[in-house]
Write a protein that holds these residues in place. Sequence first.
Motif, PDB file in Angstrom:
ATOM      1  N   UNK A 184       3.937   8.528  -6.401  1.00 42.47           N
ATOM      2  CA  UNK A 184       4.013   6.853  -6.574  1.00 42.47           C
ATOM      3  C   UNK A 184       4.342   6.888  -8.906  1.00 42.47           C
ATOM      4  N   UNK A 196     -11.025  12.068  -8.859  1.00 39.83           N
ATOM      5  CA  UNK A 196     -11.379  11.762  -7.393  1.00 39.83           C
ATOM      6  C   UNK A 196     -10.180  11.971  -6.452  1.00 39.83           C
ATOM      7  N   UNK A 248      -1.001   7.093   1.308  1.00 42.01           N
ATOM      8  CA  UNK A 248      -1.398   5.712   1.398  1.00 42.01           C
ATOM      9  C   UNK A 248      -2.608   5.363   0.835  1.00 42.01           C
ATOM     10  N   UNK A 252      -4.716   7.355  -1.616  1.00 43.39           N
ATOM     11  CA  UNK A 252      -4.743   6.853  -3.047  1.00 43.39           C
ATOM     12  C   UNK A 252      -5.516   5.813  -3.194  1.00 43.39           C
ATOM     13  N   UNK A 253      -5.378   4.763  -2.109  1.00 43.95           N
ATOM     14  CA  UNK A 253      -6.674   3.280  -2.371  1.00 43.95           C
ATOM     15  C   UNK A 253      -7.845   4.177  -1.626  1.00 43.95           C
ATOM     16  N   UNK A 274      -8.949   4.831  -5.436  1.00 40.13           N
ATOM     17  CA  UNK A 274      -8.616   3.672  -6.670  1.00 40.13           C
ATOM     18  C   UNK A 274     -10.157   2.785  -6.245  1.00 40.13           C
ATOM     19  N   UNK A 275     -10.794   3.351  -4.719  1.00 40.01           N
ATOM     20  CA  UNK A 275     -12.214   2.089  -4.522  1.00 40.01           C
ATOM     21  C   UNK A 275     -13.548   3.154  -6.018  1.00 40.01           C
ATOM     22  N   UNK A 276     -12.773   4.950  -5.164  1.00 41.75           N
ATOM     23  CA  UNK A 276     -13.585   5.633  -5.558  1.00 41.75           C
ATOM     24  C   UNK A 276     -14.107   5.536  -7.252  1.00 41.75           C
ATOM     25  N   UNK A 277     -12.900   5.143  -8.357  1.00 41.94           N
ATOM     26  CA  UNK A 277     -13.239   4.506  -9.892  1.00 41.94           C
ATOM     27  C   UNK A 277     -13.757   3.624 -10.135  1.00 41.94           C
ATOM     28  N   UNK A 278     -13.030   2.947  -8.363  1.00 43.89           N
ATOM     29  CA  UNK A 278     -13.850   1.754  -9.255  1.00 43.89           C
ATOM     30  C   UNK A 278     -15.316   1.485  -8.963  1.00 43.89           C
ATOM     31  N   UNK A 326     -18.350  14.256  -4.922  1.00 46.84           N
ATOM     32  CA  UNK A 326     -18.210  13.376  -6.320  1.00 46.84           C
ATOM     33  C   UNK A 326     -19.301  12.394  -6.714  1.00 46.84           C
ATOM     34  N   UNK A 362     -20.153   9.505  -7.870  1.00 40.71           N
ATOM     35  CA  UNK A 362     -20.716   8.183  -7.673  1.00 40.71           C
ATOM     36  C   UNK A 362     -21.302   7.282  -8.728  1.00 40.71           C
ATOM     37  N   UNK A 404     -11.534  -1.493 -13.600  1.00 36.89           N
ATOM     38  CA  UNK A 404     -12.096  -2.401 -12.748  1.00 36.89           C
ATOM     39  C   UNK A 404     -11.015  -3.227 -11.824  1.00 36.89           C
ATOM     40  N   UNK A 406      -7.499  -1.349 -11.523  1.00 32.94           N
ATOM     41  CA  UNK A 406      -7.899  -0.979 -10.446  1.00 32.94           C
ATOM     42  C   UNK A 406      -7.311  -1.855  -9.327  1.00 32.94           C
ATOM     43  N   UNK A 442      -4.377  -1.377  -5.817  1.00 30.76           N
ATOM     44  CA  UNK A 442      -4.869  -1.479  -5.322  1.00 30.76           C
ATOM     45  C   UNK A 442      -4.226  -2.206  -4.319  1.00 30.76           C
ATOM     46  N   UNK A 484      -0.331  -2.256  -4.391  1.00 28.47           N
ATOM     47  CA  UNK A 484       0.259  -1.193  -3.350  1.00 28.47           C
ATOM     48  C   UNK A 484       0.281  -1.688  -2.009  1.00 28.47           C
TER      49      UNK A 484
END
Lengths: 130, 295
Positions: free
Chosen positions: A30, A46, A81, A84-85, A88-92, B5, B7, B280, B283, B287, B290
Amino acid sequence: MADTAPTKIESPNVINKVEVISDRPDCATFIFVDEDHTLGNALHYVLMKNPKVDFSGYSIPHPSDNKMNLRIQTKGNTTAQDAIMNGLSDIKDISQSVDERIGEESNQSHIYSDAQLCHRHDGHPTNRLF
Amino acid sequence: MSHTLYRHPNLEILEIKNDSITFILSNTDISVANALRRVMIAEVPTMCIDLVEFEANNSVLVDEFIAHRLGLIPLTSHKVDQFNYTRDCSCAERCDNCSVEFKLNARCNDHSYSVTSLDLLSQNDHVIPVGSSDGRPDTVIPIVKLHRGQEVKLRAIAKKGVGKEHAKWSPACVATYQFQPKIVINQNRMDELTDRQKEEWVQSCPANVYQFNAHQRQQVTIEDQMRCMFCMECKKKADSLGKPDLVSIEQKTDKFIFNVETNGSLKPEEVVLSAIQIIKRKLTDIQTQLQDTVN
Ligand SMILES: [Zn+2]
């Protein structure tokens, strides 16, 4: 006219923020525009925590380029794909819970070390932040 | 490193002052702490003077010099979210939704006159030089000093921007985190030292972490371990005293003690909060991007 800022960065709303290079579903590179270690390192972390991901790594090929490359290889039971989605949700999720914690914390007045400084910018004294 | 992880990081605010905040971020990874720190420095938007149009300037400083100095003056940016970036704005060149105009008109008729941030008159009450509303002389920022007959007359345009474009837009003067130190003194070894050696060893720490209580059973205690900067001078001193296991110093890497100081353009808690919102949003944007690229 004297311009005080000699360099300009690209708009954050560039058309191609992410480019995907992939010839197999389980591997992909990416290419992010205008992203750096801030996102790269967090995403790498993550992704490596995801048991379905075999490998992830990021690099910034040249410091003068505003590009960040992220390589993902999964174990085959998910696509790059999707990985990575999820990343990104995990960091969110993480940011969301930090956000909530700040909200809870800032309602406690003992953190204000100097009472006279607890004034809002509209001039009204307060012991609350938000 | 464990395989789960984290969270749900924990955050504890220790102190908030007018221009600084101290908080502990724990139960998370260093990459998350670093992302937060980097966003606070480089991606939290503020307002700063970006364009300066001179009408008159016969001061000792050239136009570019003054323009640069004006750019570095922090402006109150609590309403920065109401502004657009000029590049995203619907206007042709600039408008009130993406810029704030300042006027400066100073002339010296006396022996000398110091042009300061107080002379910058804003067209928008929410965007003014930091410190110009509290009337304290120590918060005023000097721009140029004029001699009799000299004058500066200009129009300055402030725009919204972020620190990665130019550091003047960064709201954080200091945004750092440190690890919590874990210092353990081996009291048995300590007892083998003479009072003079104990005193010497305590003095070896440049950050004054330790304390020698000459009157209380000649004990060496830790006065404030948070002062430790991991210089390991006390370890070196212990080695030279022939007691390499006198003290152990470790970094607890699961807790990040953040210290954020602002230049006054935003309140410290606004910087932290804004940084998280920016992460936020970033990200979510990626998303959707993508998703669009794949479909
Ligand atoms: Zn505009």
